[in-house]
Design a protein around this motif. Sequence first.
Motif, PDB file in Angstrom:
ATOM      1  N   ARG A 295      32.777  47.850  28.850  1.00 16.05           N
ATOM      2  CA  ARG A 295      34.024  47.746  29.581  1.00 16.05           C
ATOM      3  C   ARG A 295      33.952  46.551  30.526  1.00 16.05           C
ATOM      4  N   LEU A 296      34.925  45.662  30.425  1.00 14.40           N
ATOM      5  CA  LEU A 296      34.937  44.492  31.301  1.00 14.40           C
ATOM      6  C   LEU A 296      34.931  44.929  32.758  1.00 14.40           C
ATOM      7  N   ASP A 297      34.132  44.217  33.587  1.00 10.42           N
ATOM      8  CA  ASP A 297      34.071  44.601  35.001  1.00 10.42           C
ATOM      9  C   ASP A 297      35.243  43.970  35.756  1.00 10.42           C
ATOM     10  N   PRO A 298      35.481  44.381  37.009  1.00 11.10           N
ATOM     11  CA  PRO A 298      36.656  43.893  37.744  1.00 11.10           C
ATOM     12  C   PRO A 298      36.760  42.372  37.848  1.00 11.10           C
ATOM     13  N   ASN A 299      35.646  41.678  38.014  1.00 14.33           N
ATOM     14  CA  ASN A 299      35.719  40.215  38.085  1.00 14.33           C
ATOM     15  C   ASN A 299      36.211  39.621  36.774  1.00 14.33           C
ATOM     16  N   ASP A 300      35.743  40.176  35.656  1.00 15.61           N
ATOM     17  CA  ASP A 300      36.218  39.715  34.345  1.00 15.61           C
ATOM     18  C   ASP A 300      37.724  39.963  34.210  1.00 15.61           C
ATOM     19  N   LEU A 301      38.136  41.152  34.642  1.00 18.01           N
ATOM     20  CA  LEU A 301      39.550  41.502  34.544  1.00 18.01           C
ATOM     21  C   LEU A 301      40.412  40.621  35.438  1.00 18.01           C
ATOM     22  N   ASP A 302      39.883  40.218  36.592  1.00 18.11           N
ATOM     23  CA  ASP A 302      40.630  39.329  37.481  1.00 18.11           C
ATOM     24  C   ASP A 302      40.883  37.989  36.801  1.00 18.11           C
ATOM     25  N   THR A 303      39.897  37.505  36.048  1.00 17.46           N
ATOM     26  CA  THR A 303      40.091  36.267  35.288  1.00 17.46           C
ATOM     27  C   THR A 303      41.180  36.457  34.235  1.00 17.46           C
ATOM     28  N   VAL A 304      41.112  37.581  33.526  1.00 11.72           N
ATOM     29  CA  VAL A 304      42.119  37.872  32.496  1.00 11.72           C
ATOM     30  C   VAL A 304      43.515  37.890  33.115  1.00 11.72           C
ATOM     31  N   ALA A 305      43.641  38.558  34.266  1.00 15.80           N
ATOM     32  CA  ALA A 305      44.946  38.664  34.921  1.00 15.80           C
ATOM     33  C   ALA A 305      45.455  37.290  35.351  1.00 15.80           C
ATOM     34  N   SER A 306      44.581  36.453  35.859  1.00 17.44           N
ATOM     35  CA  SER A 306      44.987  35.107  36.289  1.00 17.44           C
ATOM     36  C   SER A 306      45.570  34.322  35.115  1.00 17.44           C
ATOM     37  N   VAL A 307      44.917  34.431  33.960  1.00 14.03           N
ATOM     38  CA  VAL A 307      45.400  33.719  32.770  1.00 14.03           C
ATOM     39  C   VAL A 307      46.718  34.318  32.298  1.00 14.03           C
ATOM     40  N   GLN A 308      46.832  35.646  32.336  1.00 12.10           N
ATOM     41  CA  GLN A 308      48.077  36.297  31.910  1.00 12.10           C
ATOM     42  C   GLN A 308      49.247  35.875  32.797  1.00 12.10           C
ATOM     43  N   ILE A 309      49.018  35.770  34.103  1.00  9.75           N
ATOM     44  CA  ILE A 309      50.077  35.324  35.019  1.00  9.75           C
ATOM     45  C   ILE A 309      50.474  33.888  34.684  1.00  9.75           C
ATOM     46  N   ALA A 310      49.491  33.028  34.423  1.00 10.59           N
ATOM     47  CA  ALA A 310      49.787  31.628  34.089  1.00 10.59           C
ATOM     48  C   ALA A 310      50.612  31.524  32.817  1.00 10.59           C
TER      49      ALA A 310
ATOM     50  N   ASP B 107      51.446  42.688  31.309  1.00  9.91           N
ATOM     51  CA  ASP B 107      50.028  42.793  30.923  1.00  9.91           C
ATOM     52  C   ASP B 107      49.131  42.513  32.131  1.00  9.91           C
ATOM     53  N   ALA B 108      49.521  41.531  32.947  1.00 10.04           N
ATOM     54  CA  ALA B 108      48.717  41.201  34.121  1.00 10.04           C
ATOM     55  C   ALA B 108      48.666  42.374  35.088  1.00 10.04           C
ATOM     56  N   GLU B 109      49.790  43.077  35.256  1.00  7.82           N
ATOM     57  CA  GLU B 109      49.807  44.238  36.158  1.00  7.82           C
ATOM     58  C   GLU B 109      48.814  45.298  35.700  1.00  7.82           C
ATOM     59  N   GLN B 110      48.813  45.613  34.421  1.00  8.36           N
ATOM     60  CA  GLN B 110      47.884  46.620  33.905  1.00  8.36           C
ATOM     61  C   GLN B 110      46.429  46.159  34.051  1.00  8.36           C
ATOM     62  N   THR B 111      46.215  44.885  33.852  1.00  8.95           N
ATOM     63  CA  THR B 111      44.849  44.349  33.967  1.00  8.95           C
ATOM     64  C   THR B 111      44.340  44.464  35.400  1.00  8.95           C
ATOM     65  N   VAL B 112      45.205  44.083  36.373  1.00  4.09           N
ATOM     66  CA  VAL B 112      44.779  44.157  37.772  1.00  4.09           C
ATOM     67  C   VAL B 112      44.571  45.608  38.197  1.00  4.09           C
ATOM     68  N   LEU B 113      45.404  46.515  37.743  1.00  2.00           N
ATOM     69  CA  LEU B 113      45.225  47.940  38.060  1.00  2.00           C
ATOM     70  C   LEU B 113      43.881  48.443  37.533  1.00  2.00           C
ATOM     71  N   ALA B 114      43.496  47.976  36.344  1.00  2.03           N
ATOM     72  CA  ALA B 114      42.185  48.361  35.789  1.00  2.03           C
ATOM     73  C   ALA B 114      41.051  47.793  36.646  1.00  2.03           C
ATOM     74  N   ALA B 115      41.230  46.573  37.163  1.00  3.28           N
ATOM     75  CA  ALA B 115      40.202  45.979  38.025  1.00  3.28           C
ATOM     76  C   ALA B 115      40.051  46.778  39.315  1.00  3.28           C
ATOM     77  N   ILE B 116      41.198  47.199  39.904  1.00  2.25           N
ATOM     78  CA  ILE B 116      41.158  47.981  41.141  1.00  2.25           C
ATOM     79  C   ILE B 116      40.513  49.333  40.895  1.00  2.25           C
ATOM     80  N   THR B 117      40.809  49.933  39.754  1.00  2.00           N
ATOM     81  CA  THR B 117      40.217  51.233  39.413  1.00  2.00           C
ATOM     82  C   THR B 117      38.706  51.124  39.271  1.00  2.00           C
ATOM     83  N   GLY B 118      38.251  50.014  38.694  1.00  2.00           N
ATOM     84  CA  GLY B 118      36.813  49.836  38.475  1.00  2.00           C
ATOM     85  C   GLY B 118      36.067  49.308  39.672  1.00  2.00           C
TER      86      GLY B 118
END
Length: 508
Positions: free
Chosen positions: A194-209, A215-226
């Motif tokens: 499972r990707l860790d929160p730092n990995d997910l933060d990168t994913v979210a940054s790219v999704q926002i761009a 998708d970015a909202e769900q990714t950031v929520l997963a980072a906060i949960t983890g």
Amino acid sequence: MNSAELDDLEDWVGRDPAGRAARAAEIERETGDDVVRMRARLIRADVAERNGELRAAAEAMWLINEWAHAHGNRYLIARSHLLLGRTYRNLGDVAALLEHAVAAVEALEETVAPRRRLPYVVKYADALTETGSIDAARERYRQAEELARHSEDPRDRIMVLNNHAYAEHLAGEPGRAWAVVRRMRATAIAHGYRLDPNDLDTVASVQIALGHYEDAEQTVLAAITGYPDAPLEADALPEFLLTLAITRRLLGDPGNAQQTLDLCREQCEAHGHGEILVRVMQEQAELYAATGAFRQAFTEHKRFHAAEKEVLSAAREAQARNRQALFEVNEARQEAERFREQARRDPLTGLRNRRHVDETLPALIDNATRTGVPLWAALLDLDHFKQINDLCTHEAGDRVLVEVARLLVASEPAGGFVARLGGEEFLLVVTGLDQSGTAAFLERVRATIAGHTWREMAGDLPVTVSIGAGPAMPGDEQADLLARADARLYEAKRAGRNRVSAGGALCR
């Protein structure tokens, strides 16, 4: 104490820094191994730098770097450069970051395991990214991926891909970044990771761009949960919350965006995250504007600009203090190097002195006896030097000594050195030559001195040297080798001076 524990402590970033430093201090106290002691000390410097103790950390890093150079420990040379690079990067000096990153990679020996080499190549790629060389960085990330294939831990390859994706994002290449993100996700799925929160933060940054806000909202929520289960820096949670607030505003959900932003503000105020709090003000102004509250948006935007100036001013002052501290560290280090060098030089001739011989020759003897590479010590003594002092003055004698030193330096063999032991006695250390080669080399030295023009300094008095040389033998201490050379020097003088005597062990 085994190296595996040191490896773990060097990699143990983001979790219980006090415990990491305490264990390193225990190792430093308990070990009798200098290399282990230096590795432990560097771990403590790493923790200190992360805690903001910049001056003490930088001093320790430089001292360890110098020790590593003096003892030829390439791993510690590499690691100290790696940490120094991060120190300078945190001051905004990306040129120094790149310089240290290059030095770190170059210092690593080929025998270093791929997994231990991996972080150095990644940091080199990161440094290239920060200095605007994204094409060169891509090649280094590719090399890092190849190294990661040697690791059984999928997190190593994911770390490489995460850094590469973020590099492409910083370079304004969201399409390339997303292609790397897809490979990172595929790697995680293939290994059940499972990707860790730092990995997910990168994913979210790219999704926002890319404008993929849902998708970015769900990714950031997963980072906060983890977040509670991950070894992250203290400011990670407010960063995630700010990203979530921005995403929700972009989704047209101002109510939830405001709630998230309020929670982020509470985190910043409770834990002193001033720089993030300024960005919270900026986002608050954007949020007011998105809901049509333009007067409030204008007021908040002014507050943001005032706070931003204050934070920037404080940051510049802190950066200036830190730069001054590092300048003082470097200045003190260079001054200490000058003093150390002066203490190991003969003030008259500039040659190495007895202290340098005592510090250097034992290790050369040990290396010669271990490797089988020949090593010879040759003692040179000026013949009838007292006559020059008595008949031509001591000043003339000093000029002769200086000129002899110059001629010896001009003849200095690769791998060896020349020293003045005192008075009119010199030492030549010769490596890599057998007995006949050493004798021939020393004969050329003798002939050069005898054939030199000395009239201006010594008048009609001749200036010649007698030379005695002996080889290092198994079990030798420095005293044994020098005694062997001294005995040969006595033979040369007894045979009439101005000659060379080079041989093996004396018959008793």
